[in-house]
Design a protein around this motif. Structure first.
Motif, mmCIF file in Angstrom:
data_model
loop_
_atom_site.group_PDB
_atom_site.id
_atom_site.type_symbol
_atom_site.label_atom_id
_atom_site.label_comp_id
_atom_site.label_asym_id
_atom_site.label_seq_id
_atom_site.Cartn_x
_atom_site.Cartn_y
_atom_site.Cartn_z
ATOM 1 N N LYS A 34 0.669 -1.625 0.053
ATOM 2 C CA LYS A 34 -0.037 0.142 0.118
ATOM 3 C C LYS A 34 0.441 0.783 0.031
ATOM 4 O O LYS A 34 2.130 1.199 0.568
ATOM 5 C CB LYS A 34 -0.779 -0.625 1.262
ATOM 6 C CG LYS A 34 -1.569 0.999 1.309
ATOM 7 C CD LYS A 34 -2.717 1.317 2.612
ATOM 8 C CE LYS A 34 -3.554 2.487 2.948
ATOM 9 N NZ LYS A 34 -3.683 2.013 3.980
ATOM 10 N N ILE A 64 0.093 5.943 -0.116
ATOM 11 C CA ILE A 64 -0.270 7.434 0.400
ATOM 12 C C ILE A 64 -0.109 8.067 -0.089
ATOM 13 O O ILE A 64 1.105 8.624 -0.548
ATOM 14 C CB ILE A 64 -0.503 6.864 1.744
ATOM 15 C CG1 ILE A 64 -1.133 5.800 2.628
ATOM 16 C CG2 ILE A 64 -1.408 8.770 2.272
ATOM 17 C CD1 ILE A 64 -0.495 5.956 4.194
ATOM 18 N N VAL A 78 -3.141 -1.150 -3.549
ATOM 19 C CA VAL A 78 -3.548 0.121 -2.939
ATOM 20 C C VAL A 78 -2.821 1.107 -3.000
ATOM 21 O O VAL A 78 -1.675 1.214 -2.006
ATOM 22 C CB VAL A 78 -4.046 -0.170 -1.296
ATOM 23 C CG1 VAL A 78 -5.254 1.108 -0.878
ATOM 24 C CG2 VAL A 78 -4.896 -1.151 -1.281
ATOM 25 N N GLN A 101 -4.005 4.893 -1.952
ATOM 26 C CA GLN A 101 -4.803 4.926 -0.527
ATOM 27 C C GLN A 101 -4.802 7.163 -1.315
ATOM 28 O O GLN A 101 -3.262 7.766 -1.312
ATOM 29 C CB GLN A 101 -4.198 5.882 0.000
ATOM 30 C CG GLN A 101 -6.096 5.975 1.794
ATOM 31 C CD GLN A 101 -5.794 5.652 3.153
ATOM 32 O OE1 GLN A 101 -5.320 4.876 2.921
ATOM 33 N NE2 GLN A 101 -5.179 6.543 3.347
ATOM 34 N N ASP A 153 -5.112 10.231 -0.229
ATOM 35 C CA ASP A 153 -5.453 11.290 1.325
ATOM 36 C C ASP A 153 -4.375 12.825 1.105
ATOM 37 O O ASP A 153 -3.833 13.614 1.683
ATOM 38 C CB ASP A 153 -3.726 11.174 2.462
ATOM 39 C CG ASP A 153 -4.362 11.031 3.768
ATOM 40 O OD1 ASP A 153 -5.599 11.852 3.978
ATOM 41 O OD2 ASP A 153 -3.279 11.308 4.788
#
Length: 142
Positions: A89, A91, A117, A119, A121
């Protein structure tokens, strides 16, 4: 998930100048080499006489990118990206003054999954792409 391939091409006294073109293509694409042309990532010439050798090491990895889209809806070549493997993952964050986007270093997903993933943010919607990042090394000896 990344993979590495090493290819070595050798010739001797071909009898005529020849050009080897290494491409990314899908031979099932309608119009291939007529209306659709694949991306060449290496072109190498082999002489008519004498020995020639060409070695290419290709390593491919998955990655996420935050694509920049200009006002005329074209993709701007400069963008942030990160290499990532299945089960990791990352971000996407944004700083201001000046605005800078960046991905965190990928970390393992717990509990482990077969997913990747990215993400978001940031404070808004972002254009996040996923694809194959390529790193290739050429070695040519004649």
């Amino acid at each position: 998930m990344s993979f590495t391939r090493t290819l070595t091409f050798r010739s001797e006294n071909l009898g005529r100048l020849s050009v080897l073109i290494l491409t990314f293509d899908d031979n099932k694409t309608p119009g291939i080499y007529n209306t659709v042309f694949p991306t060449a990532f290496k072109v190498s010439a082999f002489g008519a006489k004498g020995p020639y050798e060409f070695t290419v090491i290709y390593k491919s990895e998955l990655g996420f990118t935050r694509a920049q889209i200009s006002s005329d809806d074209t993709v701007v070549p400069a963008s942030t990206y990160t290499h990532i493997n299945v089960g990791q993952k990352t971000i996407l964050t944004k700083t201001s003054e000046p605005t800078v986007y960046s991905f965190s270093d990928p970390e393992s997903i717990a509990p482990p999954t077969g997913q990747m993933v990215a993400q978001n943010d940031t404070d808004g919607k972002e254009n996040i792409g996923v694809g194959m990042c390529s790193r290739h090394v050429y070695n040519l000896s004649c």
